[in-house]
Design an enzyme around this catalytic site. Structure first.
Site, mmCIF file in Angstrom:
data_model
loop_
_atom_site.group_PDB
_atom_site.id
_atom_site.type_symbol
_atom_site.label_atom_id
_atom_site.label_comp_id
_atom_site.label_asym_id
_atom_site.label_seq_id
_atom_site.Cartn_x
_atom_site.Cartn_y
_atom_site.Cartn_z
ATOM 1 N N GLU A 113 0.836 -1.209 0.000
ATOM 2 C CA GLU A 113 0.000 0.000 0.000
ATOM 3 C C GLU A 113 0.869 1.258 0.000
ATOM 4 O O GLU A 113 0.498 2.273 -0.579
ATOM 5 C CB GLU A 113 -0.969 -0.033 1.201
ATOM 6 C CG GLU A 113 -2.075 -1.059 0.968
ATOM 7 C CD GLU A 113 -2.618 -1.707 2.221
ATOM 8 O OE1 GLU A 113 -2.377 -1.199 3.326
ATOM 9 O OE2 GLU A 113 -3.293 -2.747 2.080
ATOM 10 N N GLU A 170 3.718 -10.735 0.624
ATOM 11 C CA GLU A 170 2.312 -10.341 0.567
ATOM 12 C C GLU A 170 1.901 -10.144 -0.889
ATOM 13 O O GLU A 170 2.119 -9.057 -1.458
ATOM 14 C CB GLU A 170 2.092 -9.035 1.338
ATOM 15 C CG GLU A 170 2.372 -9.140 2.819
ATOM 16 C CD GLU A 170 1.571 -8.105 3.614
ATOM 17 O OE1 GLU A 170 0.912 -8.500 4.571
ATOM 18 O OE2 GLU A 170 1.592 -6.917 3.256
ATOM 19 N N GLY A 208 -6.610 -7.942 1.496
ATOM 20 C CA GLY A 208 -7.926 -7.341 1.684
ATOM 21 C C GLY A 208 -8.982 -7.825 0.710
ATOM 22 O O GLY A 208 -10.037 -7.220 0.585
ATOM 23 N N SER A 247 -5.106 -11.699 3.419
ATOM 24 C CA SER A 247 -6.348 -12.383 3.802
ATOM 25 C C SER A 247 -6.122 -13.586 4.722
ATOM 26 O O SER A 247 -6.767 -14.636 4.567
ATOM 27 C CB SER A 247 -7.135 -12.792 2.552
ATOM 28 O OG SER A 247 -7.506 -11.653 1.803
#
Ligand code: 13P
Length: 254
Positions: free
Chosen positions: A100, A170, A176, A216
């Protein structure tokens, strides 16, 4: 997970929780930690809640992380936080290179590299995030992307420095989305990362280093992920925002 490495479960709270909410969550997590604790447990609240959470977890085995850091030690860098400010606030670890940050804030492998070096210098443990996008996976570029993130992000680090890192794989498409990587998909990349590390800094460092999976992670899928030999824990987003689900992941991640 191989028994020689202590698993780590880290909760990345992202841009969630006021100071008061963060204190409550930290308190609930502390109270619910399994005894004896065989996992390293970390929480990464937003900057504004770091000192309050540090006070809350004092004397507990819970460790505090920040979600980002700047590489300069001080100066005219409006909005930035230095490594020393994080240690001063009670942080032992810092997440660096989260997708992010890369996606929304212009983080690059080069800035990741500078941040890792500065964090190590200040005595912080970097949790270094890498991972491919869906388009890159579909183009069969996953391992090429991972190799390039490793080559550039860890550039110039010697074995002793690499040995102080925690890596986190990741996949961006799993964050998400509820679409967790299968244990086999994650294991393939974790194995690749460990192999890359072995080539660069030798097998002792590579075998001792923890590689977390993020994307997740839930109480329902953590066990199967942890069964994979090169998955040493989890970096948890959504499921870390409630004590009950985070504590279940901690208990199952042992
Ligand atoms: P989710 O667990 O919400 O998919 O987030 C993962 C993550 O980005 C942790 O850093």
């Amino acid at each position: 997970m191989t028994q020689t490495r202590t698993p780590m479960v880290a909760g990345n709270w992202k841009m969630h929780k006021t100071v008061a909410e963060a204190q409550i969550l930290a308190r609930e997590i502390c109270r619910g930690l399994p005894v004896p604790l065989t996992v390293d447990v970390v929480v990464a609240p937003p900057y504004t809640a770091l000192t309050a959470v540090a006070r809350e977890i004092q004397g507990s085995p819970l460790a505090l992380a920040a979600q980002d850091v700047f590489w300069e030690s001080q100066g005219a860098f409006t909005g930035a936080i230095s490594p020393m400010m994080l240690t001063d606030a009670g942080c032992r670890l810092v997440i660096i290179g989260h997708s992010e940050r890369r996606q929304y804030f212009g983080e690059t492998d080069d800035s990741v590299n500078k941040k890792i070096k500065a964090a190590l210098q200040a005595g912080l443990t970097p949790i270094v995030c890498i991972g491919e996008t869906l388009a890159q996976r579909e183009a069969q570029e996953t391992l090429t992307i991972i190799a390039s993130q490793l080559n550039n992000g860890l550039l110039g680090l010697g074995p002793a420095e690499v040995g102080r890192l925690v890596m986190a794989y990741e996949p961006v498409w799993a964050i998400g989305t509820g679409r967790t990587a299968t244990p086999a998909q994650a294991q393939e990349v974790h194995h690749f990362i460990r192999h890359w590390l072995r080539d660069q800094v030798g097998s002792t460092v590579a075998e001792g280093l923890r590689i977390l999976y993020g994307g997740s992670v839930t109480p329902e899928n953590i066990r199967d992920l942890m069964d994979a030999p090169d998955i040493d824990g989890a970096l948890v987003g959504g499921a870390s925002l409630q004590a009950a689900s985070f504590l279940k992941i901690v208990a199952l991640g042992a």
